[in-house]
Design a protein around this motif. Sequence first.
Motif, short mmCIF file in Angstrom:
data_model
loop_
_atom_site.label_atom_id
_atom_site.label_comp_id
_atom_site.label_asym_id
_atom_site.label_seq_id
_atom_site.Cartn_x
_atom_site.Cartn_y
_atom_site.Cartn_z
N THR A 99 4.01 11.94 -33.96
CA THR A 99 3.63 12.56 -32.36
C THR A 99 2.87 13.68 -32.61
O THR A 99 2.81 14.38 -31.21
CB THR A 99 5.06 12.46 -31.54
OG1 THR A 99 5.94 13.40 -32.10
CG2 THR A 99 5.57 11.11 -31.60
N ARG A 107 1.99 17.51 -17.88
CA ARG A 107 1.60 16.46 -17.84
C ARG A 107 -0.01 16.34 -17.73
O ARG A 107 -0.45 17.22 -16.86
CB ARG A 107 1.96 15.72 -16.50
CG ARG A 107 1.55 14.02 -16.54
CD ARG A 107 2.27 13.33 -15.45
NE ARG A 107 3.59 12.80 -15.88
CZ ARG A 107 4.72 13.59 -15.11
NH1 ARG A 107 4.13 14.51 -14.32
NH2 ARG A 107 5.77 13.30 -15.48
N GLU A 158 -0.68 3.26 -27.31
CA GLU A 158 0.67 2.99 -27.51
C GLU A 158 1.13 2.04 -28.79
O GLU A 158 1.83 2.16 -29.71
CB GLU A 158 1.41 2.30 -26.61
CG GLU A 158 1.56 3.47 -25.26
CD GLU A 158 1.99 2.87 -24.05
OE1 GLU A 158 2.27 1.52 -23.97
OE2 GLU A 158 2.26 3.43 -22.96
N VAL A 178 2.73 13.87 -21.89
CA VAL A 178 3.55 15.03 -21.62
C VAL A 178 3.96 15.98 -22.98
O VAL A 178 4.27 15.32 -23.99
CB VAL A 178 5.07 14.60 -21.06
CG1 VAL A 178 5.99 15.87 -20.92
CG2 VAL A 178 4.52 14.02 -19.77
N LYS A 203 5.84 14.15 -26.11
CA LYS A 203 7.02 14.04 -25.96
C LYS A 203 7.31 12.74 -24.92
O LYS A 203 8.23 12.27 -24.82
CB LYS A 203 7.93 15.24 -25.26
CG LYS A 203 8.34 16.09 -26.22
CD LYS A 203 8.98 15.62 -27.26
CE LYS A 203 9.29 16.56 -28.52
NZ LYS A 203 10.15 16.20 -29.68
N HIS A 204 6.48 12.43 -24.27
CA HIS A 204 6.47 11.14 -23.48
C HIS A 204 4.96 10.70 -23.10
O HIS A 204 4.04 11.51 -23.16
CB HIS A 204 7.11 11.39 -22.15
CG HIS A 204 7.27 10.40 -21.22
ND1 HIS A 204 8.13 9.38 -21.33
CD2 HIS A 204 6.75 10.02 -20.08
CE1 HIS A 204 8.08 8.41 -20.41
NE2 HIS A 204 7.20 8.77 -19.61
N TYR A 260 14.75 16.96 -19.86
CA TYR A 260 14.38 17.19 -21.15
C TYR A 260 15.18 18.34 -22.07
O TYR A 260 15.51 17.83 -23.13
CB TYR A 260 12.83 17.08 -21.37
CG TYR A 260 12.57 17.42 -22.76
CD1 TYR A 260 12.58 16.05 -23.60
CD2 TYR A 260 11.89 18.67 -22.93
CE1 TYR A 260 12.27 16.36 -25.11
CE2 TYR A 260 11.66 18.81 -24.64
CZ TYR A 260 11.92 17.67 -25.39
OH TYR A 260 11.81 17.69 -26.78
N ASP A 281 2.99 7.61 -20.40
CA ASP A 281 3.17 6.37 -19.57
C ASP A 281 1.89 6.29 -18.78
O ASP A 281 0.76 7.10 -19.15
CB ASP A 281 4.41 6.51 -18.71
CG ASP A 281 4.45 7.82 -17.96
OD1 ASP A 281 3.23 8.38 -17.43
OD2 ASP A 281 5.47 7.96 -17.32
N GLU A 333 12.12 17.55 -14.00
CA GLU A 333 11.79 16.99 -15.42
C GLU A 333 11.83 17.65 -16.43
O GLU A 333 12.57 17.04 -17.50
CB GLU A 333 10.23 16.63 -15.04
CG GLU A 333 9.84 15.36 -14.13
CD GLU A 333 8.53 15.16 -14.02
OE1 GLU A 333 7.98 14.30 -14.44
OE2 GLU A 333 7.79 16.16 -13.28
#
Length: 217
Positions: free
Chosen positions: A50, A181, A35, A79, A71-72, A128, A74, A124
């Motif tokens: 990205t 994911r 990150e 993702v 796109k994500h 999006y 965590d 989910e």
Amino acid sequence: MNKDNLQQISHLRREYTRGGLRRKDLPADPLTLFEQWLNQAVEAGLPDPTAMSVATVDEQGQPYQRIVLLKHVDAQGMVFYTNLGSRKAHQLAQNPRISLLFPWHMLERQVMVLGSVEQLSMLEVMKYFHSRPRESQIGAWVSKQSSRISARGVLEGKFLELKQKFQQGEIPLPSFWGGYRITINSMEFWQGGEHRLHDRFFYQRDGAGWKIDRLAP
């Protein structure tokens, strides 16, 4: 590229001088470093920070790669979204193992990710999908990804047809569109160094934590 240029490519090289990566600076969790590097790529104004190369393997063991946008991210993983009828989706259905590569050349960095995928829930995906620009939502309906088409005009004609059809109201989520994911099993961070003495650190899951090894360049 002309013949003279082709003969010269073996001699193309440059020194990597932006700095090193030292073990004392490594966080215990690789996502913390990822990150940080991603934020620095964004702040540096890199085009498509990205963008990642996504590698999958077919039933014959033939690898395939393509560029997809992250796109994500965590603690649960990374993702991305795609057409579920695409080549990559068919390959992931047969073999859920995946490799990602983030090529941040301007910062003299690369990050490789190894892991396995699971499909996202419909909730989910829908959340999006409806956050995307309206034209992108229509575009998802238009393309039967990886299928053969006779000409670009086929896509453009279908886009105009669906744009008219969905002129009013919310665009529905296509049943063939979804996301994945990636559960991360390992990550490698590469920082360019002078004289080809690059810094490479490999994080691998070890129980609830991570084992870290320095790799030779």
